[in-house]
Design an enzyme around this catalytic site. Structure first.
Site, PDB file in Angstrom:
ATOM      1  N   VAL A 122       0.712  -1.142   0.097  1.00 18.94           N
ATOM      2  CA  VAL A 122      -0.031   0.051  -0.062  1.00 18.94           C
ATOM      3  C   VAL A 122       0.717   1.383   0.041  1.00 18.94           C
ATOM      4  CG1 VAL A 122      -1.526   1.383   1.460  1.00 18.94           C
ATOM      5  CG2 VAL A 122      -2.163  -0.912   1.109  1.00 18.94           C
ATOM      6  N   GLU A 123       1.845   1.234   0.840  1.00 19.20           N
ATOM      7  CA  GLU A 123       2.759   2.437   0.804  1.00 19.20           C
ATOM      8  C   GLU A 123       3.455   2.782  -0.353  1.00 19.20           C
ATOM      9  OE1 GLU A 123       3.230   4.531   3.088  1.00 19.20           O
ATOM     10  OE2 GLU A 123       1.998   3.967   4.661  1.00 19.20           O
TER      11      GLU A 123
END
Length: 387
Positions: free
Chosen positions: A170-171
């Site tokens: 996600v990051e």
């Protein structure tokens, strides 16, 4: 017949979509700045390459901004540099010269502003940004390459491998998108030219600028060359400088902490961060729940937001119907609301582990995206395993 990677991907996406769909009474879904907290020493360490080659990194390119210009010898910045140099025993002229080259970037000022008032939140749309074929394929490759350190991190810190993989996915799309802003520019802009129109966080970013300069000196990095997000977050796990200084660890034992090129250090550092913020081994992240119909009763349950507050008995007393699994849970829980645009919201009971995920990024949408991405990857890996 052995399933193809594409058929595995389709099946996994369908499986997770069905699990995430709201049921009549209760959903049954099992279990964005990034970390802003900070270990600093005065010893420099020589950077080493990761033991395994990391995937090619693509840094996000910031919008061309011709209005960006150097701070130069601005009095407030020069006074800050002189005070910091005196405090740390650094060369004042050298630090002032470095900071004078930092640029004030209007794009950073624009990006730090909150979303427009009235913008509808949509969990399904948010989720779709992360649970999609390319990120899933990258996640599977990441897990395959770093299966051993992921398992080691889970064993040491109790944080499941799928959640570590989900969070890094996600990051930064597994290190492919780590930010294209010069961190010195971003932090200086937010420390000394923080935009009006929202609560002033310039003090926070001045502290991050201090932590960044400490980090660069300790690790032998050129502060003018390091790139990251518009808010100054760095590397695979997008740690703010203070979080790097406090929670980043040398997880591969090479004597150096590197979150920009070493995925093993990133894996261990993410697990260490979550453990430091209260992650409890073996505890689920959330459970399904049906909320009372009465508006005032719902408002009472939603008031604490994502902070775990209610016992099972208190939830039932307020008219909520926790799932059978939730009724066995020991410890406080929060009622988490995920809005779905014009459709009815989704509701969950978030445990203390769900709350720990939100300490990485204070958003229930973010935490659920990390959980769903990790769970999907785990499902796909299970489908690929030989019978």
């Amino acid at each position: 017949m052995k399933p193809t990677p594409f058929s595995l991907l389709q099946a996994a996406l369908l499986s997770v979509s069905l699990l995430a769909a709201p049921a009549a009474l209760a959903q049954s879904n099992p279990a964005q700045p990034s970390p802003g907290a900070a270990k600093s020493t005065a010893q420099k360490k020589q950077a080493k390459s990761p033991k395994k080659p990391a995937p090619a990194k693509k840094t996000a390119k910031p919008s061309a901004d011709k209005a960006a210009k150097p701070f130069g010898e601005r009095p407030d910045l020069m006074a800050f540099a002189a005070a910091l140099a005196a405090e740390q025993g650094w060369d004042t002229q050298e630090l002032q010269s470095t900071l004078a080259q930092a640029r004030s970037v209007p794009a950073v000022q624009r990006l730090i502003m909150p979303a427009a008032v009235g913008t509808a939140k949509d969990w399904a749309a948010y989720r779709a940004r992360f649970i999609e074929p390319r990120r899933l394929q990258a996640g599977l490759a990441f897990w395959e390459q770093y299966a051993a350190p992921l398992a080691r991190a889970e064993d040491r810190y109790g944080v499941p491998a799928e959640l570590i993989a989900g969070l890094i996915g996600v990051e930064t799309f597994y290190g492919q998108i780590t930010g294209g802003f010069h961190v010195l520019d971003a932090l200086s802009t937010l420390a000394f030219d923080f935009p009006s129109g929202r609560s002033d966080r310039s003090a926070f970013f001045r502290n991050e600028l201090v932590e960044f300069l400490k980090l660069c000196r300790r690790e032998g990095m050129d502060p003018l060359a390091v790139k990251g997000s518009y808010a100054g977050a760095i590397g695979w796990p997008q740690f703010m400088p203070s979080s790097w200084n406090r929670y980043a660890i040398d997880f591969d034992g090479d004597g150096h902490v590197d979150l920009m090129r070493n995925a093993e250090d990133a894996i261990g550092s993410v697990a260490n961060y979550l453990a430091a913020f209260g992650w409890q081994r073996g505890m689920p992240t959330h459970y399904s729940v049906a909320l009372p119909v009465e508006t005032s009763a719902r408002a009472l349950l939603l008031a604490p937001d994502i902070k775990p507050t209610f016992s099972v008995a208190q939830l039932r007393e307020a008219g909520a119907q926790p799932s059978e699994a939730a009724q066995e849970h020991v410890g406080p829980m929060a009622v988490v609301e995920l809005q779905n645009g014009s459709a009815a919201p989704s509701y969950w009971l978030g445990t203390e582990n769900f709350y720990a995920l939100t300490r990485y990024n204070w958003s229930s949408y973010y935490a659920m995206a990390v959980i769903d991405l990790g769970r999907t990857l785990k499902t796909m890996r299970g489908m690929q395993a030989p019978n």
